[in-house]
Design a protein around this motif. Sequence first.
Motif, PDB file in Angstrom:
ATOM      1  N   LEU A   1      50.692 -20.782 -28.578  1.00 47.24           N
ATOM      2  CA  LEU A   1      49.395 -21.215 -29.086  1.00 47.24           C
ATOM      3  C   LEU A   1      48.722 -22.102 -28.042  1.00 47.24           C
ATOM      4  O   LEU A   1      49.169 -23.218 -27.779  1.00 47.24           O
ATOM      5  N   ARG A   2      47.656 -21.566 -27.463  1.00 47.65           N
ATOM      6  CA  ARG A   2      47.018 -22.285 -26.355  1.00 47.65           C
ATOM      7  C   ARG A   2      45.504 -22.295 -26.512  1.00 47.65           C
ATOM      8  O   ARG A   2      44.919 -21.333 -27.016  1.00 47.65           O
ATOM      9  N   ILE A   3      44.917 -23.366 -26.040  1.00 50.91           N
ATOM     10  CA  ILE A   3      43.460 -23.448 -25.994  1.00 50.91           C
ATOM     11  C   ILE A   3      43.037 -23.720 -24.561  1.00 50.91           C
ATOM     12  O   ILE A   3      43.855 -24.098 -23.709  1.00 50.91           O
TER      13      ILE A   3
ATOM     14  N   GLU B   1      48.219 -25.860 -17.529  1.00 54.04           N
ATOM     15  CA  GLU B   1      47.678 -25.410 -16.247  1.00 54.04           C
ATOM     16  C   GLU B   1      46.266 -25.932 -16.130  1.00 54.04           C
ATOM     17  O   GLU B   1      45.614 -26.220 -17.145  1.00 54.04           O
ATOM     18  N   PHE B   2      45.774 -26.036 -14.917  1.00 52.63           N
ATOM     19  CA  PHE B   2      44.358 -26.371 -14.760  1.00 52.63           C
ATOM     20  C   PHE B   2      43.817 -25.667 -13.521  1.00 52.63           C
ATOM     21  O   PHE B   2      44.557 -25.327 -12.603  1.00 52.63           O
ATOM     22  N   TYR B   3      42.510 -25.461 -13.545  1.00 48.37           N
ATOM     23  CA  TYR B   3      41.852 -24.753 -12.450  1.00 48.37           C
ATOM     24  C   TYR B   3      40.607 -25.536 -12.035  1.00 48.37           C
ATOM     25  O   TYR B   3      39.800 -25.943 -12.885  1.00 48.37           O
ATOM     26  N   ASP B   4      40.489 -25.728 -10.735  1.00 43.91           N
ATOM     27  CA  ASP B   4      39.314 -26.400 -10.204  1.00 43.91           C
ATOM     28  C   ASP B   4      38.155 -25.415 -10.216  1.00 43.91           C
ATOM     29  O   ASP B   4      38.211 -24.376  -9.563  1.00 43.91           O
ATOM     30  N   CYS B   5      37.116 -25.723 -10.983  1.00 42.21           N
ATOM     31  CA  CYS B   5      35.958 -24.816 -11.077  1.00 42.21           C
ATOM     32  C   CYS B   5      34.721 -25.490 -10.498  1.00 42.21           C
ATOM     33  O   CYS B   5      33.609 -25.308 -10.999  1.00 42.21           O
TER      34      CYS B   5
ATOM     35  N   TYR C   1      40.999 -26.654 -18.187  1.00 46.48           N
ATOM     36  CA  TYR C   1      42.366 -26.963 -18.618  1.00 46.48           C
ATOM     37  C   TYR C   1      42.858 -25.904 -19.598  1.00 46.48           C
ATOM     38  O   TYR C   1      42.150 -25.546 -20.545  1.00 46.48           O
ATOM     39  N   ILE C   2      44.044 -25.409 -19.368  1.00 50.07           N
ATOM     40  CA  ILE C   2      44.745 -24.569 -20.335  1.00 50.07           C
ATOM     41  C   ILE C   2      45.802 -25.484 -20.958  1.00 50.07           C
ATOM     42  O   ILE C   2      46.552 -26.145 -20.237  1.00 50.07           O
ATOM     43  N   ALA C   3      45.855 -25.518 -22.280  1.00 52.67           N
ATOM     44  CA  ALA C   3      46.717 -26.521 -22.915  1.00 52.67           C
ATOM     45  C   ALA C   3      47.444 -25.929 -24.117  1.00 52.67           C
ATOM     46  O   ALA C   3      46.895 -25.108 -24.868  1.00 52.67           O
ATOM     47  N   ASP C   4      48.699 -26.351 -24.291  1.00 50.10           N
ATOM     48  CA  ASP C   4      49.495 -25.949 -25.450  1.00 50.10           C
ATOM     49  C   ASP C   4      49.109 -26.811 -26.649  1.00 50.10           C
ATOM     50  O   ASP C   4      49.000 -28.036 -26.531  1.00 50.10           O
TER      51      ASP C   4
END
Length: 618
Positions: free
Chosen positions: A453-455, A533-537, A543-546
């Motif tokens: 389950l991730r947002i 995880e995170f991505y520099d945009c 941010y991808i987060a559980d």
Amino acid sequence: MHCVKKVTNDIVWVGADDRRLAMFEGVYSVPCGVSYNSYLLMDEKTVLFDTVDKAVQHRFLENVSFALNGRPLDYLIVQHMEPDHSAAFAELLCRYPKVKIICNALTQTLIKQFFDLDVDTQIVKENDTLNTGRHTLRFIMAPMVHWPEVMATYDSIDKILFSADAFGTFGALNGAIFADEVDFNKDYLDETRRYYTNIVGKYGTQVQSLLKKASALSIDMICPLHGFVWRRNLSDIFSKYTLWSLYQPEEQGVMIAYASVYGNTENAAAILACRLRDIGIKTAMFDVSVTPASEIIAAAFRWSHLVFASITYNAGIFVAMETLLADLVAHNIQNRTVAVIENGSWAATSGNLIRSKLEKCKNINLLELTISIKSNMKTAQLSELETMAEAIAADMSRATASVGKNEDGKTASNDSDALCKLSYGLFVLTSKDGQKDNGSINNTVVQITLSPLRIAVAVNKANFTADMIARTGEFNVSVLSESAPFSVIEQFGFASGKDTDKFAQCDYDTRTANGIRYIPHNTTGVISAKVSEFYDCGTHTLYIADVLESLVLSDEPSMTYRYYLDHVKPQLSPSANKQGFVCKVCGYVYEGEPLPVDFLCPICKHGVGDFEPLRGTK
Ligand code: FEO
């Protein structure tokens, strides 16, 4: 003595750094050195990927011998025959005469040309495979990235792409092996760009072809022949390669390259830079007599707008500028807007000559105005520089607001209102760092997977909340309901948590199990999440987060961004007298024109795309 690095359980880096090389390929200065990478796969069979430059051959051979630990070398895969990767080839064959060479047909020809050797080769073609025990290696042709024989190799078991010259960088490794071990963007991105643009910049189409092949693969690691191994945030380097190979700028801003013997042309360029900065446009200036062309070429790939200012010299363009322009044309620069300044004390010719060189490039928009200086700028000409600055700003606004190109080269409009047709929610994003609680308004939270389950949430880096999440990796999302009043938006969206306690007036202190506050009133639910995880945009971090915890707080409808605009945000009363722009999100009014292209709303941190002219503004 050997000096090796472990890459995976069965892959060892056996390359070496060279810090004594003055000019890579005899052209490009490498003040921070360069690495020549070679990788040894220790499977049931042993496999070496390429060799190294002659400067580090001795260390490389010691490394290979150590890593083999007495085992024979079964295969040498030759991905690229340029001597910085093949110079040690002959000596390696002397030491391991039974090694089988794996290469393509063109490589075999080049081996003969460079070494005059008849060797035992196994010729491979696109998608041929080699099983080495646990691993299966697949060969992927990558012609002209950077020579015609180049191929990459994909390990489908561990999902590793051995990418030859692609995804490399100038700069020695200095003991690190992975890109995530260093501050890559700060310390290596410029050199990665300079490496790409100068070494393979000309071959954007071929790089696109390799990227397309790579996109069909599942890749967890990239092992290039120069620079760092990528095992995390691979999208960072892929996205740069996409922009560079499409010749699209990374940033809106102006690169000014000038050629000036006695300082007068330089001064005109400097005044233009001042006017550009005055209206909020980023600038980078280079004296072509001082800065190596490779740095200026890299900058030209980075920035959206280019200005060339040159004296007239021997009835032509100043020699260093002429060389730079020839290099830029050779490297296929395209998709840029260009302005020109010339200087000539008696017969100025450089302006037209610069224009005629750049006209050959694809999709170069040459601004009509060329400023012509006679010896030195005159006061009356200052307005011309202002006009040039305004023309660049206007072009930049058009580019950022509405214009793209279809594949067939036709203009395609990007109506930003179309993005407003997407449905967004409205949320209070809260975080906690030590004793400090903070929250901000956000509209980009979405669920992306059910199991796990991730947002995902994109957070503007200008927000203090972004700093706190970057430090702590945890946050809560309170989902606003349609009953939420504008005061909630003001409370969390119109001030910075750096200098404000946004919860100071609250009569509640509700927290989830992670200890982070949430908003119990005018909300429909709260979700606690931990960043995975995170991505520099660019302006934002994604941010991808559980999801750790989730609670329903009411059965009211959740507020959408559209509902907020139509029913919650106070409507502005028309102002016939003011000229300027209003933020569509929070109502902040910027008085004056033009709106700087990189302006950020000081209240809600939205950019120029969310501003519209005030009524009464022309
Ligand atoms: Fe690093 Fe094209 O050689």
